[in-house]
Motif scaffolding. Structure first.
Motif, PDB file in Angstrom:
ATOM      1  N   LYS A   3      -9.945 -33.935  -4.330  1.00  0.00           N
ATOM      2  CA  LYS A   3      -8.207 -33.971  -4.428  1.00  0.00           C
ATOM      3  C   LYS A   3      -8.008 -32.791  -5.310  1.00  0.00           C
ATOM      4  O   LYS A   3      -6.646 -32.424  -5.022  1.00  0.00           O
ATOM      5  CB  LYS A   3      -7.924 -35.359  -5.328  1.00  0.00           C
ATOM      6  N   HIS A   6      -7.587 -29.818  -3.131  1.00  0.00           N
ATOM      7  CA  HIS A   6      -6.424 -29.986  -2.144  1.00  0.00           C
ATOM      8  C   HIS A   6      -4.971 -29.549  -2.872  1.00  0.00           C
ATOM      9  O   HIS A   6      -4.380 -28.821  -2.113  1.00  0.00           O
ATOM     10  CB  HIS A   6      -6.486 -31.531  -1.757  1.00  0.00           C
ATOM     11  N   LEU A   7      -4.829 -29.871  -4.316  1.00  0.00           N
ATOM     12  CA  LEU A   7      -3.637 -29.603  -4.754  1.00  0.00           C
ATOM     13  C   LEU A   7      -3.549 -28.234  -5.149  1.00  0.00           C
ATOM     14  O   LEU A   7      -2.535 -27.408  -5.101  1.00  0.00           O
ATOM     15  CB  LEU A   7      -3.503 -30.472  -6.059  1.00  0.00           C
ATOM     16  N   LEU A  10      -2.613 -26.365  -2.331  1.00  0.00           N
ATOM     17  CA  LEU A  10      -1.305 -26.578  -1.824  1.00  0.00           C
ATOM     18  C   LEU A  10      -0.404 -25.656  -2.934  1.00  0.00           C
ATOM     19  O   LEU A  10       0.454 -25.188  -2.240  1.00  0.00           O
ATOM     20  CB  LEU A  10      -0.962 -28.236  -2.292  1.00  0.00           C
ATOM     21  N   GLN A 103       6.988 -31.525   0.595  1.00  0.00           N
ATOM     22  CA  GLN A 103       5.388 -31.934   0.160  1.00  0.00           C
ATOM     23  C   GLN A 103       5.482 -32.407  -1.381  1.00  0.00           C
ATOM     24  O   GLN A 103       5.877 -31.637  -2.518  1.00  0.00           O
ATOM     25  CB  GLN A 103       4.718 -30.650   0.283  1.00  0.00           C
ATOM     26  N   VAL A 105       4.025 -34.026  -4.872  1.00  0.00           N
ATOM     27  CA  VAL A 105       2.792 -34.491  -5.635  1.00  0.00           C
ATOM     28  C   VAL A 105       3.159 -35.265  -6.576  1.00  0.00           C
ATOM     29  O   VAL A 105       3.998 -35.504  -7.360  1.00  0.00           O
ATOM     30  CB  VAL A 105       2.203 -33.126  -6.352  1.00  0.00           C
ATOM     31  N   GLU A 134       5.598 -35.540   2.815  1.00  0.00           N
ATOM     32  CA  GLU A 134       4.337 -35.785   2.817  1.00  0.00           C
ATOM     33  C   GLU A 134       3.752 -35.935   1.428  1.00  0.00           C
ATOM     34  O   GLU A 134       3.969 -35.140   0.603  1.00  0.00           O
ATOM     35  CB  GLU A 134       3.527 -34.556   3.628  1.00  0.00           C
ATOM     36  N   HIS A 136       1.158 -36.118  -1.732  1.00  0.00           N
ATOM     37  CA  HIS A 136      -0.170 -35.545  -2.091  1.00  0.00           C
ATOM     38  C   HIS A 136      -0.606 -36.276  -3.442  1.00  0.00           C
ATOM     39  O   HIS A 136       0.209 -36.020  -4.514  1.00  0.00           O
ATOM     40  CB  HIS A 136      -0.205 -33.927  -2.167  1.00  0.00           C
ATOM     41  N   TYR A 137      -1.609 -36.747  -3.670  1.00  0.00           N
ATOM     42  CA  TYR A 137      -1.802 -37.386  -4.809  1.00  0.00           C
ATOM     43  C   TYR A 137      -2.925 -36.732  -5.879  1.00  0.00           C
ATOM     44  O   TYR A 137      -4.040 -36.094  -5.398  1.00  0.00           O
ATOM     45  CB  TYR A 137      -2.541 -39.063  -4.419  1.00  0.00           C
TER      46      TYR A 137
END
Length: 214
Positions: A3, A6-7, A10, A103, A105, A134, A136-137
């Motif tokens: 995760k 991923h962030l 992003l 997007q 977060v 969408e 994102h966590y």
């Protein structure tokens, strides 16, 4: 690790208005009043407060920032339930009418997902709103990866750390500060890259792969 990476990937994407990256979270705000008349302020002296204070309850600040542009949105509510989450995301969607996908977060709070929309909107409205985003966590116990925390820190220094006795006054002061920062287009220059994370947390990456073979 997945995760986090991923962030960071992003955040590293080049800016595109069609897919804006927006960081969102909620913050409790405690309403604190005076029980004694404040000490008069004299020239050249710091402001003084009596140690005694009155607890007047609390409210919730919901806020979002687009780090690359300085776009901001904030709301103050008495509670922070699925209703307030839905109201905020309706306002957020309206801010980006031309975005293909916003997007977002955010952390893993149980209200932070599209299912909240279905409790207060028709199925058609809820589905349409959910399609605008969408999600994102952030990883568990890693709220520092959400750039809205940097904005909350600035708002705390600017007004939230002072004694504010009522929700109306807090809303007036914090929204004025948010608007000021929005108008100035104060952006966040995020420096923690994917490469920096792999270097800093190298031992954790190694531990994950310890005794693992394909």
């Amino acid at each position: 690790m997945a995760k986090m990476e991923h962030l960071l990937a992003l955040y590293a994407r080049p800016y595109t208005p069609r897919y804006p990256v927006v960081c969102f979270d909620e913050r409790p705000c405690f309403l604190i009043g005076e029980v004694m008349k404040p000490f008069p302020i004299k020239a050249g002296q710091a402001k003084k407060e009596h140690y005694a204070y009155a607890k007047n309850g609390s409210c919730s600040l919901l806020a979002a920032i687009e780090p690359l542009t300085g776009e901001r949105l904030a709301q103050v509510h008495t509670r922070r339930t699925k209703r307030e989450y839905t109201l905020f995301f309706q306002a957020l969607a309206a801010r980006y009418p031309n975005a293909a996908k916003i997007q977002v977060v955010q952390d893993n709070l149980n209200t932070h997902n599209a299912s909240s929309f279905y409790e207060y909107l028709t199925p058609e409205e809820a589905f349409a709103l959910a399609q605008r985003f969408e999600f994102h966590y952030t990883p568990k116990s890693a709220s520092w990866l959400n750039m809205i925390e940097i904005e909350f820190s600035a708002l705390a220094r600017g007004c939230l750390h002072q004694r504010i006795p009522t929700q109306d006054q807090l809303e007036q002061e914090v929204l004025a500060l948010v608007q000021e920062r929005h108008d100035q287009r104060i952006r966040i220059n995020w420096q923690f890259s994917l490469e920096a994370a792999r270097d800093k947390f190298q031992k954790h990456y190694l531990k994950i792969r310890e005794d693992k073979t394909l």
